[in-house]
Design an enzyme around this catalytic site. Structure first.
Site, PDB file in Angstrom:
ATOM      1  N   ASN A 119     -10.107  -0.561  -0.317  1.00  8.97           N
ATOM      2  CA  ASN A 119      -8.646  -0.486  -0.230  1.00  8.97           C
ATOM      3  C   ASN A 119      -8.068  -1.139  -1.490  1.00  8.97           C
ATOM      4  O   ASN A 119      -8.277  -2.321  -1.727  1.00  8.97           O
ATOM      5  CB  ASN A 119      -8.195  -1.237   1.038  1.00  8.97           C
ATOM      6  CG  ASN A 119      -6.685  -1.286   1.204  1.00  8.97           C
ATOM      7  OD1 ASN A 119      -5.919  -0.959   0.292  1.00  8.97           O
ATOM      8  ND2 ASN A 119      -6.233  -1.706   2.374  1.00  8.97           N
TER       9      ASN A 119
ATOM     10  N   HIS B 173      -3.232   6.801   2.494  1.00  5.34           N
ATOM     11  CA  HIS B 173      -3.642   5.496   1.959  1.00  5.34           C
ATOM     12  C   HIS B 173      -5.003   5.149   2.539  1.00  5.34           C
ATOM     13  O   HIS B 173      -5.244   5.316   3.732  1.00  5.34           O
ATOM     14  CB  HIS B 173      -2.621   4.416   2.330  1.00  5.34           C
ATOM     15  CG  HIS B 173      -3.138   3.049   2.059  1.00  5.34           C
ATOM     16  ND1 HIS B 173      -3.608   2.675   0.834  1.00  5.34           N
ATOM     17  CD2 HIS B 173      -3.323   1.978   2.882  1.00  5.34           C
ATOM     18  CE1 HIS B 173      -4.042   1.429   0.886  1.00  5.34           C
ATOM     19  NE2 HIS B 173      -3.880   0.980   2.123  1.00  5.34           N
TER      20      HIS B 173
ATOM     21  N   CYS C 150       0.813  -1.220   0.000  1.00  5.72           N
ATOM     22  CA  CYS C 150       0.000   0.000   0.000  1.00  5.72           C
ATOM     23  C   CYS C 150       0.845   1.269   0.000  1.00  5.72           C
ATOM     24  O   CYS C 150       0.355   2.350  -0.312  1.00  5.72           O
ATOM     25  CB  CYS C 150      -0.921   0.014   1.214  1.00  5.72           C
ATOM     26  SG  CYS C 150      -1.960  -1.442   1.294  1.00  5.72           S
TER      27      CYS C 150
HETATM   28  N1  ACO Z   1     -18.667  -8.807   8.758  1.00 10.92           N
HETATM   29  C1  ACO Z   1     -19.133  -9.022   9.998  1.00 10.92           C
HETATM   30  N2  ACO Z   1     -18.347  -9.322  11.065  1.00 10.92           N
HETATM   31  C2  ACO Z   1     -17.019  -9.365  10.809  1.00 10.92           C
HETATM   32  C3  ACO Z   1     -16.463  -9.157   9.531  1.00 10.92           C
HETATM   33  C4  ACO Z   1     -17.360  -8.884   8.486  1.00 10.92           C
HETATM   34  N3  ACO Z   1     -16.927  -8.639   7.227  1.00 10.92           N
HETATM   35  N4  ACO Z   1     -15.117  -9.271   9.605  1.00 10.92           N
HETATM   36  C5  ACO Z   1     -14.824  -9.545  10.884  1.00 10.92           C
HETATM   37  N5  ACO Z   1     -15.963  -9.616  11.616  1.00 10.92           N
HETATM   38  C6  ACO Z   1     -16.112  -9.888  13.047  1.00 10.92           C
HETATM   39  C7  ACO Z   1     -14.957 -10.650  13.615  1.00 10.92           C
HETATM   40  O1  ACO Z   1     -15.108 -12.031  13.406  1.00 10.92           O
HETATM   41  C8  ACO Z   1     -15.033 -10.274  15.068  1.00 10.92           C
HETATM   42  O2  ACO Z   1     -16.027 -11.043  15.669  1.00 10.92           O
HETATM   43  P1  ACO Z   1     -15.820 -11.625  17.162  1.00 10.92           P
HETATM   44  O3  ACO Z   1     -15.686 -10.407  18.046  1.00 10.92           O
HETATM   45  O4  ACO Z   1     -17.051 -12.410  17.387  1.00 10.92           O
HETATM   46  O5  ACO Z   1     -14.570 -12.436  17.103  1.00 10.92           O
HETATM   47  C9  ACO Z   1     -15.524  -8.824  15.034  1.00 10.92           C
HETATM   48  O6  ACO Z   1     -16.103  -8.639  13.744  1.00 10.92           O
HETATM   49  C10 ACO Z   1     -14.420  -7.803  15.258  1.00 10.92           C
HETATM   50  O7  ACO Z   1     -13.321  -8.127  14.417  1.00 10.92           O
HETATM   51  P2  ACO Z   1     -12.036  -7.247  14.394  1.00 10.92           P
HETATM   52  O8  ACO Z   1     -11.027  -7.847  13.449  1.00 10.92           O
HETATM   53  O9  ACO Z   1     -11.590  -6.962  15.792  1.00 10.92           O
HETATM   54  O10 ACO Z   1     -12.635  -5.886  13.755  1.00 10.92           O
HETATM   55  P3  ACO Z   1     -11.938  -4.492  13.598  1.00 10.92           P
HETATM   56  O11 ACO Z   1     -12.773  -3.458  14.212  1.00 10.92           O
HETATM   57  O12 ACO Z   1     -10.485  -4.539  13.964  1.00 10.92           O
HETATM   58  O13 ACO Z   1     -12.034  -4.262  12.019  1.00 10.92           O
HETATM   59  C11 ACO Z   1     -10.567  -4.329  10.102  1.00 10.92           C
HETATM   60  C12 ACO Z   1     -11.376  -5.137  11.139  1.00 10.92           C
HETATM   61  C13 ACO Z   1     -11.563  -3.532   9.291  1.00 10.92           C
HETATM   62  C14 ACO Z   1      -9.822  -5.295   9.211  1.00 10.92           C
HETATM   63  C15 ACO Z   1      -9.590  -3.377  10.828  1.00 10.92           C
HETATM   64  O14 ACO Z   1      -8.907  -4.077  11.829  1.00 10.92           O
HETATM   65  C16 ACO Z   1      -8.576  -2.722   9.913  1.00 10.92           C
HETATM   66  O15 ACO Z   1      -8.910  -1.902   9.079  1.00 10.92           O
HETATM   67  N6  ACO Z   1      -7.266  -3.039  10.096  1.00 10.92           N
HETATM   68  C17 ACO Z   1      -6.153  -2.417   9.397  1.00 10.92           C
HETATM   69  C18 ACO Z   1      -5.993  -2.952   8.027  1.00 10.92           C
HETATM   70  C19 ACO Z   1      -4.765  -2.307   7.403  1.00 10.92           C
HETATM   71  O16 ACO Z   1      -4.391  -1.189   7.678  1.00 10.92           O
HETATM   72  N7  ACO Z   1      -4.077  -3.048   6.543  1.00 10.92           N
HETATM   73  C20 ACO Z   1      -2.831  -2.531   5.992  1.00 10.92           C
HETATM   74  C21 ACO Z   1      -3.008  -1.962   4.666  1.00 10.92           C
HETATM   75  S1  ACO Z   1      -3.698  -3.102   3.523  1.00 10.92           S
HETATM   76  C22 ACO Z   1      -2.436  -3.675   2.458  1.00 10.92           C
HETATM   77  O17 ACO Z   1      -1.270  -3.447   2.617  1.00 10.92           O
HETATM   78  C23 ACO Z   1      -2.890  -4.567   1.274  1.00 10.92           C
END
Ligand code: ACO
Length: 325
Positions: free
Chosen positions: A282, A252, A113
């Site tokens: 993304n 990003h 990214c």
């Molecule tokens: N729909 C519904 N529920 C979901 C989904 C979904 N699509 N995905 C995950 N959940 C659930 C999980 O299973 C979890 O349930 P649980 O509490 O029963 O276990 C709950 O939602 C919370 O999951 P988290 O992973 O803690 O959710 P979070 O608020 O952290 O959001 C996300 C997830 C959106 C991925 C976030 O963590 C994020 O944006 N992280 C950073 C990503 C990033 O910056 N990546 C680097 C760049 S990308 C690249 O380089 C290609």
């Protein structure tokens, strides 16, 4: 050293739209979850026979038109992509041929990214030292080709697209400062484990779904905020500016919550953030590239403005760049 600026931008987004409602039919998710946790409403997907070079060609042609530079006047083409058409040859070589940029050298870089900001920083070096006059930089991805459409943790996040910029010597303004960082110790938080020399393609890698993006999003979230804050602060201090000087903040597009947190930690007003994540998701290296292009086309950036580009991605890598437009 010569002053280097961006003299033209262009983008290409595939036509097919995949909405959150469409995803509700594919995995156990909801529009409400995706919108509140990420800010994404829809994303674009390529059609069956479209690859990264096809997107790159269209974006590059638009950027060359905008810059009023002919392909034959290009000295170098750099493509940032983690989803190239092939393991080799590079996308940049395919692009060089398709554009008829006979005089240009060409290579790809892999910085996920942060790829577009890394590529801009590399391009700047060649022009500043007087080696090259015009450099084309592209951020292009077909993330749908490495997305596990059965994994709700990741498949709701990604999309396909491309954008390009032409860099050249400018008389005033241009790139004021740049900064790049890396922490390879956390590389396992975000990767595609199969298909490389570590785990060559086999029945086992396919059965274990190892050719898809594996991400520990929750752990990455905090590192993304911290790293983008650090990159933004370092780049601003390197050119003697502060957050209050920034007219447009182009980060990003990983997650709306990450972007608003980074802006508030930097002290940049929320209305100065440019977002396109709601419509494109993304797109890795193409996110910053299309965001820059969108900000220019929508006149969110005007001549003389201070623009902060800031990105973070797999590696882990991060980088920022301050530009006087
Ligand atoms: N729909 C519904 N529920 C979901 C989904 C979904 N699509 N995905 C995950 N959940 C659930 C999980 O299973 C979890 O349930 P649980 O509490 O029963 O276990 C709950 O939602 C919370 O999951 P988290 O992973 O803690 O959710 P979070 O608020 O952290 O959001 C996300 C997830 C959106 C991925 C976030 O963590 C994020 O944006 N992280 C950073 C990503 C990033 O910056 N990546 C680097 C760049 S990308 C690249 O380089 C290609």
């Amino acid at each position: 050293m010569k002053k280097v600026g961006i003299i033209g931008v262009g983008e290409y987004l595939p036509e097919k739209v995949l909405s959150n409602a469409d995803l509700e039919k594919m995995v156990d998710t909801s529009d409400e979850w995706i919108t509140t946790r990420t800010g994404i409403k829809e994303r674009r997907l390529v059609s069956k026979h479209e690859a990264v070079s096809d997107l790159s060609i269209k974006a590059a042609k638009a950027a060359l038109r905008d810059a009023k530079v002919k392909a034959q006047e290009l000295d170098l083409i750099i493509v940032a992509s983690i989803t190239p058409d092939f393991q080799f040859p590079s996308v940049a070589c395919l692009l060089q041929n398709a554009l008829g940029a006979k005089g240009a050298a060409a290579f790809d870089i892999s910085a996920a990214c942060a790829g577009f900001v890394y590529a801009i920083i590399i391009a700047q070096q060649f022009i500043a030292r007087g080696n090259y006059k015009n450099v084309l930089v592209v951020g292009a991805e077909v993330l749908s080709s490495i997305t596990d459409w059965q994994d709700r943790n990741t498949c709701v996040l990604f999309g396909d697209g491309a954008a390009a910029a032409v860099l050249s010597e400018v008389k005033s303004g241009g790139i004021l400062s740049t900064y790049m960082g890396c922490d390879g110790s956390a590389s396992e938080l975000l990767m595609v484990p199969g298909g490389g020399s570590r785990n060559p393609t086999s029945h086992k890698t396919i059965d274990n779904r190892m050719h898809y993006i594996k991400m520990r999003g929750n752990e990455l979230f905090k590192i993304a905020v911290r790293s983008m804050q650090e990159a933004g602060e370092k780049a601003l201090s390197l050119c003697g500016l502060s957050a209050k000087d920034v007219d447009c903040f182009i980060p990003h597009q990983a997650n709306v919550r990450i972007l608003t947190a980074v802006a508030s930690r930097l002290g940049i007003a929320q209305e100065k953030i440019y977002f396109n994540i709601q419509k494109y998701g993304n797109m890795s290296s193409a996110s910053l590239a299309t965001a820059l292009c969108g900000a220019v086309k929508e006149k969110r950036i005007k001549k003389g403005d201070i623009v902060l580009l800031d990105a973070f991605g797999a590696g882990l890598v991060w980088g920022a760049c301050v530009i006087k437009w």
